[in-house]
Write an enzyme that holds these catalytic residues in place. Structure first.
Site, mmCIF file in Angstrom:
data_model
loop_
_atom_site.group_PDB
_atom_site.id
_atom_site.type_symbol
_atom_site.label_atom_id
_atom_site.label_comp_id
_atom_site.label_asym_id
_atom_site.label_seq_id
_atom_site.Cartn_x
_atom_site.Cartn_y
_atom_site.Cartn_z
ATOM 1 N N ASN A 1 96.094 103.724 59.344
ATOM 2 C CA ASN A 1 95.954 101.854 59.638
ATOM 3 C C ASN A 1 97.013 101.217 59.452
ATOM 4 O O ASN A 1 97.224 100.341 59.928
ATOM 5 C CB ASN A 1 94.640 101.514 58.102
ATOM 6 C CG ASN A 1 94.789 99.879 58.031
ATOM 7 O OD1 ASN A 1 93.850 99.114 59.442
ATOM 8 N ND2 ASN A 1 95.276 99.058 57.120
ATOM 9 N N TYR B 1 102.893 96.445 71.939
ATOM 10 C CA TYR B 1 101.848 96.262 70.812
ATOM 11 C C TYR B 1 101.088 97.332 71.535
ATOM 12 O O TYR B 1 100.264 98.137 71.072
ATOM 13 C CB TYR B 1 101.485 95.331 70.327
ATOM 14 C CG TYR B 1 99.693 94.948 69.446
ATOM 15 C CD1 TYR B 1 100.387 95.596 68.166
ATOM 16 C CD2 TYR B 1 98.593 95.514 69.789
ATOM 17 C CE1 TYR B 1 99.089 95.840 66.310
ATOM 18 C CE2 TYR B 1 97.458 94.806 68.682
ATOM 19 C CZ TYR B 1 97.906 95.273 67.561
ATOM 20 O OH TYR B 1 97.144 95.690 66.030
ATOM 21 N N LYS C 1 99.218 101.096 70.878
ATOM 22 C CA LYS C 1 98.146 101.079 70.778
ATOM 23 C C LYS C 1 97.299 101.820 72.074
ATOM 24 O O LYS C 1 96.323 102.798 71.438
ATOM 25 C CB LYS C 1 97.084 99.807 70.028
ATOM 26 C CG LYS C 1 97.499 99.071 69.057
ATOM 27 C CD LYS C 1 97.533 99.923 68.241
ATOM 28 C CE LYS C 1 98.052 98.513 66.757
ATOM 29 N NZ LYS C 1 97.377 99.574 65.000
ATOM 30 N N THR D 1 92.878 89.237 59.115
ATOM 31 C CA THR D 1 93.224 89.336 58.033
ATOM 32 C C THR D 1 94.832 88.569 57.687
ATOM 33 O O THR D 1 95.399 87.820 58.758
ATOM 34 C CB THR D 1 93.620 90.854 58.718
ATOM 35 O OG1 THR D 1 94.287 90.753 59.034
ATOM 36 C CG2 THR D 1 92.464 91.577 58.562
ATOM 37 N N PRO D 2 95.296 88.941 56.644
ATOM 38 C CA PRO D 2 96.431 88.573 56.781
ATOM 39 C C PRO D 2 98.161 88.680 58.403
ATOM 40 O O PRO D 2 98.644 87.712 58.339
ATOM 41 C CB PRO D 2 97.732 88.683 55.903
ATOM 42 C CG PRO D 2 96.665 89.313 54.701
ATOM 43 C CD PRO D 2 95.323 89.249 56.028
ATOM 44 N N LEU D 3 97.691 89.588 59.357
ATOM 45 C CA LEU D 3 98.556 90.179 60.083
ATOM 46 C C LEU D 3 98.194 89.185 60.856
ATOM 47 O O LEU D 3 98.712 88.573 62.154
ATOM 48 C CB LEU D 3 98.239 91.393 60.862
ATOM 49 C CG LEU D 3 98.663 91.730 62.074
ATOM 50 C CD1 LEU D 3 98.985 93.639 62.009
ATOM 51 C CD2 LEU D 3 97.462 91.226 62.935
HETATM 52 P P1 NDP Z 1 97.557 93.899 57.540
HETATM 53 O O1 NDP Z 1 99.145 93.390 58.223
HETATM 54 O O2 NDP Z 1 96.986 92.645 56.634
HETATM 55 O O3 NDP Z 1 97.584 94.775 56.182
HETATM 56 C C1 NDP Z 1 98.070 95.570 57.126
HETATM 57 C C2 NDP Z 1 98.984 96.758 56.102
HETATM 58 O O4 NDP Z 1 100.075 97.531 56.537
HETATM 59 C C3 NDP Z 1 99.531 94.941 55.016
HETATM 60 O O5 NDP Z 1 99.703 95.454 53.957
HETATM 61 C C4 NDP Z 1 101.288 95.753 55.491
HETATM 62 O O6 NDP Z 1 102.317 95.660 54.332
HETATM 63 C C5 NDP Z 1 101.677 97.430 55.655
HETATM 64 N N1 NDP Z 1 102.800 98.028 57.387
HETATM 65 C C6 NDP Z 1 103.175 97.518 57.531
HETATM 66 N N2 NDP Z 1 103.790 98.160 57.844
HETATM 67 C C7 NDP Z 1 103.941 98.957 56.599
HETATM 68 C C8 NDP Z 1 105.188 100.467 56.904
HETATM 69 N N3 NDP Z 1 105.522 100.752 57.656
HETATM 70 N N4 NDP Z 1 104.226 101.526 56.444
HETATM 71 C C9 NDP Z 1 103.399 100.909 55.491
HETATM 72 N N5 NDP Z 1 102.953 99.609 55.401
HETATM 73 C C10 NDP Z 1 102.753 99.155 56.401
HETATM 74 O O7 NDP Z 1 96.996 94.741 59.092
HETATM 75 P P2 NDP Z 1 95.541 94.162 58.817
HETATM 76 O O8 NDP Z 1 94.549 94.531 58.401
HETATM 77 O O9 NDP Z 1 94.792 93.368 60.345
HETATM 78 O O10 NDP Z 1 95.212 95.566 60.592
HETATM 79 C C11 NDP Z 1 95.430 96.579 60.185
HETATM 80 C C12 NDP Z 1 94.973 97.650 61.171
HETATM 81 O O11 NDP Z 1 94.429 97.441 62.276
HETATM 82 C C13 NDP Z 1 96.993 97.598 62.207
HETATM 83 O O12 NDP Z 1 96.714 99.002 62.493
HETATM 84 C C14 NDP Z 1 97.031 96.354 63.014
HETATM 85 O O13 NDP Z 1 96.841 96.900 64.824
HETATM 86 C C15 NDP Z 1 94.939 96.718 63.341
HETATM 87 N N6 NDP Z 1 94.326 95.907 64.037
HETATM 88 C C16 NDP Z 1 94.185 94.894 63.735
HETATM 89 C C17 NDP Z 1 93.830 93.758 64.485
HETATM 90 C C18 NDP Z 1 93.245 92.323 63.286
HETATM 91 O O14 NDP Z 1 92.924 91.132 64.079
HETATM 92 N N7 NDP Z 1 93.688 92.173 61.966
HETATM 93 C C19 NDP Z 1 93.087 93.869 65.538
HETATM 94 C C20 NDP Z 1 93.248 94.893 66.044
HETATM 95 C C21 NDP Z 1 94.310 96.173 65.171
HETATM 96 P P3 NDP Z 1 103.133 93.923 54.350
HETATM 97 O O15 NDP Z 1 102.530 93.365 54.671
HETATM 98 O O16 NDP Z 1 104.194 94.119 53.679
HETATM 99 O O17 NDP Z 1 103.771 94.150 55.996
#
Ligand code: NDP
Length: 267
Positions: free
Chosen positions: A90, A160, A164, A197-199
């Protein structure tokens, strides 16, 4: 009896967002969960919250781009919980948000490393480890979080889109290899629409990928309008799909791309 009782899971990027919701859902339904992330305070807090709720979880610090750290995480799962059945790949980052002609090779490589190399490493070490557990008659599942951006193109997200899209086909290859080898490990991808989400909040605040002149509020309205259901998704809605794919309820589903996008890609 929970839907994944007796299973051991690793969830990467578990400190927040979709990873946190998935780890909580798996633990609620009986799995022992190794929560991994490189956000150590966030990951520790999540594991503690799961334990408070009566679930079993530990946190392991883990940069998903490091093969050595993948070796450590799967070893911890085996040592602490006696095997491994489920890996949710994830962890990921948002794109730089630049047009191809302005995107640096360094930035491209960074996104590909976190969003695609990590899933290759996750599949590799998941298959090597889960096949030992499934050899005893258990069933395994690998779930790769792709995106609608792995299905359709969008300007200013070349890194991206490529990562993906790569996850989508890497998943199908892994599914075929596991089925062909008789490992009893299913491998599927999930393609979320925009999830709150935070992202996504950070990307909107930083105007990632926005056209000139579009501010954060207009950007949010524009994103909402792209989802026929009329809102962004919430992390639990992706966690529900993770849970289905992780459980034996999805025993005939492998190599599939599960779209959870409020209708975004339906038109
Ligand atoms: P968030 O940023 O909310 O959470 C992702 C987590 O992954 C964070 O804690 C982040 O840490 C951690 N992380 C980032 N890089 C690394 C790394 N190299 N090693 C370990 N941990 C890491 O993201 P989401 O929950 O939104 O997204 C989760 C997944 O879902 C991702 O793959 C994203 O691409 C995918 N996704 C999300 C969508 C969305 O709309 N939210 C839509 C489609 C796909 P830190 O915060 O410190 O960077």
């Amino acid at each position: 009896m929970g839907r994944v009782s007796g299973k051991v899971a690793i969830v990467t990027g578990a400190a927040k967002g979709i990873g946190a919701a998935s780890a909580k859902a798996l633990a609620r339904e009986g799995a022992k969960v190794v929560c991994s992330d490189f956000d150590e305070p966030g990951g520790e807090a999540l594991a503690a919250e799961i334990q408070r709720l009566g679930g079993e979880a530990i946190f392991v610090a883990h940069d998903v781009t490091s093969e050595a750290q993948w070796e450590n995480v799967v070893a911890v799962a085996e040592k602490r919980f006696g095997g491994l059945h489920i890996v949710v790949n994830n962890a990921g980052i948002a794109p730089e948000g630049l047009p191809i002609e302005e995107l640096s090779l360094e930035s491209w490589r960074h996104t590909l490393a976190v969003d695609l190399d990590s899933v290759f490493l996750g599949c590799k070490h998941a298959i090597r480890t889960i096949k030992k557990t499934t050899a005893t008659g258990a069933k395994g599942s690998i779930i790769n979080i792709s995106s609608i951006m792995g299905l359709i193109g969008w300007p200013h997200t070349a890194d991206y889109n490529a990562a993906k899209g790569g996850v989508r086909l890497l998943t199908k290859c892994a599914a075929l290899e596991c089925a062909g080898a008789g490992y009893d490990i299913r491998v599927n991808s999930i393609h979320p629409g925009y999830i709150d989400t935070p992202l996504v909040r950070n990307a909107i605040a930083n105007n990632v990928g926005a056209e000139d002149g579009i501010g954060p509020n207009e950007r949010m309205e524009m994103l909402v309008s792209l989802h026929p259901i009329g809102r962004l998704g919430v992390a639990d809605e992706i966690a529900n799909m993770v849970l289905f794919l992780a459980s034996d309820e999805s025993s005939f589903v492998t190599g599939a791309e599960m779209v959870v996008d409020g209708g975004y890609t339906a038109r």
